[in-house]
Design a protein around this motif. Structure first.
Motif, mmCIF file in Angstrom:
data_model
loop_
_atom_site.group_PDB
_atom_site.id
_atom_site.type_symbol
_atom_site.label_atom_id
_atom_site.label_comp_id
_atom_site.label_asym_id
_atom_site.label_seq_id
_atom_site.Cartn_x
_atom_site.Cartn_y
_atom_site.Cartn_z
ATOM 1 N N SER A 421 0.804 -1.232 0.000
ATOM 2 C CA SER A 421 0.000 0.000 0.000
ATOM 3 C C SER A 421 0.832 1.274 0.000
ATOM 4 N N GLY A 422 2.089 1.155 0.418
ATOM 5 C CA GLY A 422 2.936 2.359 0.494
ATOM 6 C C GLY A 422 2.726 3.133 1.783
ATOM 7 N N LEU A 423 1.915 2.603 2.715
ATOM 8 C CA LEU A 423 1.709 3.292 3.998
ATOM 9 C C LEU A 423 2.927 3.063 4.899
ATOM 10 N N THR A 424 3.436 4.139 5.499
ATOM 11 C CA THR A 424 4.579 4.007 6.412
ATOM 12 C C THR A 424 4.049 3.880 7.844
ATOM 13 N N LEU A 425 4.961 3.559 8.773
ATOM 14 C CA LEU A 425 4.524 3.430 10.176
ATOM 15 C C LEU A 425 4.024 4.774 10.701
ATOM 16 N N LYS A 426 4.670 5.847 10.237
ATOM 17 C CA LYS A 426 4.228 7.179 10.667
ATOM 18 C C LYS A 426 2.792 7.428 10.158
ATOM 19 N N ASP A 427 2.547 7.047 8.883
ATOM 20 C CA ASP A 427 1.190 7.183 8.328
ATOM 21 C C ASP A 427 0.199 6.426 9.198
ATOM 22 N N ILE A 428 0.578 5.185 9.556
ATOM 23 C CA ILE A 428 -0.350 4.326 10.302
ATOM 24 C C ILE A 428 -0.674 4.945 11.663
ATOM 25 N N ASP A 429 0.345 5.520 12.331
ATOM 26 C CA ASP A 429 0.097 6.194 13.625
ATOM 27 C C ASP A 429 -0.912 7.325 13.468
ATOM 28 N N GLN A 430 -0.715 8.102 12.401
ATOM 29 C CA GLN A 430 -1.624 9.242 12.181
ATOM 30 C C GLN A 430 -3.036 8.767 11.826
ATOM 31 N N ILE A 431 -3.105 7.676 11.060
ATOM 32 C CA ILE A 431 -4.420 7.115 10.696
ATOM 33 C C ILE A 431 -5.165 6.678 11.966
ATOM 34 N N VAL A 432 -4.446 6.013 12.886
ATOM 35 C CA VAL A 432 -5.066 5.564 14.149
ATOM 36 C C VAL A 432 -5.627 6.772 14.900
ATOM 37 N N GLU A 433 -4.846 7.842 14.955
ATOM 38 C CA GLU A 433 -5.314 9.062 15.657
ATOM 39 C C GLU A 433 -6.603 9.602 15.037
ATOM 40 N N GLU A 434 -6.612 9.683 13.702
ATOM 41 C CA GLU A 434 -7.801 10.240 13.024
ATOM 42 C C GLU A 434 -9.026 9.344 13.211
ATOM 43 N N PHE A 435 -8.823 8.030 13.077
ATOM 44 C CA PHE A 435 -9.937 7.095 13.271
ATOM 45 C C PHE A 435 -10.502 7.245 14.682
ATOM 46 N N SER A 436 -9.593 7.362 15.676
ATOM 47 C CA SER A 436 -10.055 7.473 17.069
ATOM 48 C C SER A 436 -10.909 8.718 17.238
ATOM 49 N N LYS A 437 -10.461 9.829 16.634
ATOM 50 C CA LYS A 437 -11.220 11.081 16.757
ATOM 51 C C LYS A 437 -12.622 10.905 16.188
ATOM 52 N N VAL A 438 -12.684 10.405 14.938
ATOM 53 C CA VAL A 438 -13.987 10.304 14.260
ATOM 54 C C VAL A 438 -14.906 9.326 14.982
ATOM 55 N N LEU A 439 -14.385 8.157 15.327
ATOM 56 C CA LEU A 439 -15.251 7.142 15.942
ATOM 57 C C LEU A 439 -15.629 7.506 17.371
ATOM 58 N N SER A 440 -14.718 8.176 18.094
ATOM 59 C CA SER A 440 -15.066 8.595 19.464
ATOM 60 C C SER A 440 -16.197 9.601 19.407
ATOM 61 N N ALA A 441 -16.109 10.542 18.458
ATOM 62 C CA ALA A 441 -17.159 11.556 18.343
ATOM 63 C C ALA A 441 -18.500 10.899 18.015
ATOM 64 N N MET A 442 -18.458 9.772 17.332
ATOM 65 C CA MET A 442 -19.694 9.131 16.900
ATOM 66 C C MET A 442 -20.295 8.166 17.901
ATOM 67 N N TYR A 443 -19.427 7.350 18.487
ATOM 68 C CA TYR A 443 -19.956 6.237 19.277
ATOM 69 C C TYR A 443 -19.791 6.356 20.778
ATOM 70 N N LYS A 444 -19.046 7.376 21.263
ATOM 71 C CA LYS A 444 -18.803 7.401 22.717
ATOM 72 C C LYS A 444 -20.141 7.611 23.451
ATOM 73 N N ASN A 445 -20.174 7.145 24.717
ATOM 74 C CA ASN A 445 -21.424 7.253 25.500
ATOM 75 C C ASN A 445 -21.827 8.691 25.704
ATOM 76 N N ARG A 446 -23.110 8.960 25.558
ATOM 77 C CA ARG A 446 -23.594 10.288 25.907
ATOM 78 C C ARG A 446 -23.772 10.351 27.416
ATOM 79 N N ILE A 447 -23.551 11.543 28.038
ATOM 80 C CA ILE A 447 -23.761 11.670 29.484
ATOM 81 C C ILE A 447 -25.269 11.622 29.725
#
Ligand SMILES: [Fe+2]
Ligand SMILES: [Fe+2]
Length: 465
Positions: A421-447
């Motif tokens: 794919s040509g993805l580097t380890l640095k790319d993968i770290d950044q991808i994990v960060e972005e996925f966490s942001k998007v999915l946390s905003a979507m699925y985290k528990n509401r208070i």
């Protein structure tokens, strides 16, 4: 396998001979239809051949997509031919500064990127030089104005970017013509050359804008503008998906959000990252009830054998590929459809087969592949598994979501699915960060709101303090 490789090598070599020797000859014949060309045939052939060989070797090594899809090679060549075929018309009507070099360069830039446009500029400017009887001025003006305009525009995402590029080309062409004429022949400014040189990029732009949809349809190589049109969710396939498989449709929209952010963060094509995921599971239009996201209590997999389970699940990739061909979706979107599961195993049904004491091997339960071959396709593979896993979390919190994403990404990386794919380890770290942001905003528990009236009163008092 060795025979296949040998055949491939011979084909590659033949293609190279074709490109290095025959194409320059054809371009030369086209270019010399222009009147008043005095430069000898041999000299012009050598000039065009040298320019073409250097520029094409460069893109063949630098632009990965030329190696993945033969369509890039044919389309690039067709654009060169079309451009040079227009040279005699431009020359007869407007003279040597009326050749539509910018038309070809712009078209290549828009659908294949700026690196490929640079190579096209080298070849086309050399043919223009032959038409201009070997004039250095002609070569300098065409090559610098077209490459400069494309690189100053950077990315062609909006229609306005076409106008921006033409404006840059106009500024560079007229300033170069002025300085060359003042420098070489003081007090002899040719107003006609200046006007024609200035207007040429705009005529070229109109031509390029008009022909772009045809090029996209025929080659299935889409510009970002074409991709944006495709991603407005009104495509018949997406409408059908939303009705037949609403769960998959929702999953695709979430994925699109994740991939766009991740692609933008690592500097990949974020427009492709947004549009491709809409179509990645389009094959689920057929038998949608066999996929978890569309099930409501009843699982039809329970009543069939593990091998049948596997065939039904894997068939969504094959059917998606058929649909993408039928509807002439972009080649890179088709790649995402084929590659988003790579050669991974459908482990759930493999385990089911083992529990039923069937004599099976893990390879019997693999997706056909290939593994992702571009960064964008790699991102879709990661997002696909992460979204499904996070959705299944019982009570998701940002830290649980992040841990789950890290686990899934590590697993896919260790399975070596991302090798091409040509993805580097640095790319993968950044991808994990972005996925966490998007999915946390979507699925985290509401208070939750307090249910006890006394508790409600206490909160109101605190708020008033
Ligand atoms: Fe899928
Ligand atoms: Fe999916």
């Amino acid at each position: 396998m060795r025979i296949l490789n040998l055949k491939k090598t011979i084909f590659e070599k033949k293609r190279m001979y074709f490109y290095y020797l025959i194409i320059p000859f054809l371009l030369l014949i086209e270019g010399r239809f222009s009147l008043d060309v005095n430069i000898s045939w041999i000299s012009s052939y050598i000039l065009i051949m040298a320019a073409n060989s250097v520029s094409f070797s460069w893109i063949n090594n630098q632009v990965k997509l030329f190696k993945i899809h033969i369509e890039y090679f044919w389309t690039y060549m067709a654009i060169l031919f079309l451009t040079v075929a227009l040279f005699p018309i431009g020359y007869i009507l407007f003279g040597v500064y009326g050749l539509p070099v910018f038309f070809g360069v712009l078209l290549v830039a828009v659908i294949m990127g700026n690196e490929s446009a640079m190579a096209a500029a080298v070849t086309l400017s050399t043919v223009a030089t032959v038409v201009g009887n070997g004039s250095f001025n002609v070569f300098a003006v065409y090559i610098i104005s077209s490459i400069g305009a494309v690189f100053l525009t950077k990315k062609f995402v909006r229609r306005f970017d076409f106008s921006k590029a033409s404006l840059w080309s106009l500024i560079i062409t007229t300033s170069m013509l002025l300085s060359l004429e003042i420098g070489f022949y003081p007090y002899q400014i040719h107003l006609k050359d200046l006007i024609i040189g200035g207007m040429n990029p705009f005529f070229s732009m109109f031509l390029a804008v008009g022909i772009l949809p045809y090029v996209e349809y025929l080659s299935r190589i889409y510009s970002d503008i074409g991709l944006i049109e495709l991603g407005n969710l009104s495509h018949p396939l997406l409408r059908e998906l939303s009705i037949k498989a609403p769960g998959t449709y929702f999953h695709s929209v979430v994925l699109s959000n994740m991939c766009e952010n991740a692609a933008q963060r690592i500097g990949a094509n974020y427009v492709l990252g947004r549009v491709g995921p809409y179509f990645h599971d389009i094959g689920k239009i057929r038998r949608p009830e066999f996929f978890t996201e569309n099930q409501h209590g009843v699982n039809p997999h329970d009543s069939i054998s593990p091998m049948m389970n596997y065939f039904v699940v894997v068939s969504h990739v094959k059917f998606g590929e058929e649909l993408s061909k039928k509807y002439r979706l972009p080649l890179l979107v088709e790649d995402m459809i084929k590659e988003h599961h790579g050669t991974r195993m459908v482990s759930f049904f493999y385990q089911k087969a083992l529990s039923e004491n069937l004599n099976v091997s893990p390879d019997d339960f693999r997706y056909p592949g290939p593994k992702p071959r571009t960064k964008e396709s790699g991102i879709v593979m990661l997002a696909d598994s992460c979204e499904a896993a996070v959705r299944s979390l019982k009570s998701p919190t940002p830290s649980k979501i992040r841990n789950m994403i890290e686990e899934i990404v590590n697993r896919i990386y260790n399975e070596r699915q991302l090798d091409d794919s040509g993805l580097t380890l640095k790319d993968i770290d950044q991808i994990v960060e972005e996925f966490s942001k998007v999915l946390s905003a979507m699925y985290k528990n509401r208070i939750e709101y307090p249910k006890n009236p006394k508790e409600v009163e206490r909160v109101i008092k605190l708020a008033k303090m």
